[in-house]
Design an enzyme around this catalytic site. Structure first.
Site, PDB file in Angstrom:
ATOM      1  N   CYS A 197       0.837  -1.195   0.000  1.00 37.08           N
ATOM      2  CA  CYS A 197       0.000   0.000   0.000  1.00 37.08           C
ATOM      3  C   CYS A 197       0.878   1.253   0.000  1.00 37.08           C
ATOM      4  O   CYS A 197       1.524   1.552  -0.993  1.00 37.08           O
ATOM      5  CB  CYS A 197      -0.978  -0.040   1.177  1.00 37.08           C
ATOM      6  N   HIS A 199      -3.441  -5.619   1.106  1.00 35.75           N
ATOM      7  CA  HIS A 199      -2.702  -5.862   2.347  1.00 35.75           C
ATOM      8  C   HIS A 199      -2.611  -7.346   2.701  1.00 35.75           C
ATOM      9  O   HIS A 199      -3.467  -7.868   3.437  1.00 35.75           O
ATOM     10  CB  HIS A 199      -3.384  -5.118   3.495  1.00 35.75           C
ATOM     11  N   GLU A 227      -0.682  -8.659   4.855  1.00 37.17           N
ATOM     12  CA  GLU A 227      -0.458  -8.816   6.299  1.00 37.17           C
ATOM     13  C   GLU A 227      -1.760  -8.824   7.090  1.00 37.17           C
ATOM     14  O   GLU A 227      -1.780  -9.195   8.269  1.00 37.17           O
ATOM     15  CB  GLU A 227       0.481  -7.708   6.812  1.00 37.17           C
TER      16      GLU A 227
END
Length: 224
Positions: free
Chosen positions: A87, A195, A197
């Site tokens: 991002c 994302h 994560e």
């Protein structure tokens, strides 16, 4: 041997804690890196996480590229260290010249925050080797400046060299050629807007598909 993966924190970074947690879930040691320190602490790979580095003043990522730590990231990337930008981290890597193109305001000028499906367009990078080409993965997207743009010449080069690593199945931001993530020419540096994560455990969802990026990098580091 336990791999060491650095996670950078800039003023305004939001997702460094989640990125460090993903690193640990993949079996590596997460090492905190501070934006003002020109020191990578002998890590084996680096994650540039999401957020709003330096408040996204000027342009998203435009100030972060001048941080002392980024000088070391650029140097290490030139020597083959795996680097992942997520991002805002993707924006920083583009601003720093480690990846081509730029991220601009989403079509419609709306902030997009939802779980999305990505196609794994290439597994020939340090961060995608665990995936099957053409596989679908479900991970969150949350950005207002996520529209990937580049010249036709650059886009054609990315296509021809297999450097588009992720594509949107349902393009939510108007990115050219549905591009969600790209790699450097040597495949060691990868940036993507969604994302991974935030997709590391099935319990908290939306999937654990994001762990594949971190496992991929560790495979390469541990086999080197």
């Amino acid at each position: 041997m336990t791999a060491r993966v650095g996670v950078i924190t800039f003023p305004g970074t939001l997702d460094d804690i989640d990125a460090a947690r993903a690193v640990r879930l993949a079996g590596a040691e997460a090492v905190a890196l501070w934006h003002a320190d020109a020191d990578l602490k002998n890590v084996d790979a680096v994650v540039v996480p999401g957020g709003f580095s330096y408040g996204d003043y000027l342009r998203a990522g435009a100030i972060a590229k001048f941080a002392p730590v980024m000088g070391e990231v650029v140097r290490a990337a030139g020597q083959g260290m795996p680097v992942l930008g997520i991002c805002n981290g993707f924006q920083v890597l583009c601003e720093a010249g480690l990846l081509p193109g730029a991220l601009t305001r989403n079509v419609g000028l709306h902030f997009v925050c939802r779980d999305i499906w990505l196609e794994v367009a290439s597994n020939n990078s340090a961060w995608t080797s665990r995936y099957e080409p053409g596989a679908d993965i479900l991970i969150p997207l949350k950005s207002g400046e996520g529209r990937y743009v580049a010249s036709d010449k650059v886009l054609d080069e990315l296509e021809g060299e297999g450097r588009i690593v992720f594509r949107y199945r349902d393009n939510p931001n108007g990115s050219l050629r549905n591009i969600a993530g790209v790699s450097s020419a040597n495949g060691r540096v990868v940036g993507l807007m969604p994302h991974p994560e935030h997709a590391t455990e099935a319990l908290t969802g939306p999937s654990d598909d994001g762990l594949g990026l971190f496992y991929s990098a560790l495979d390469g580091v541990l086999s080197a």
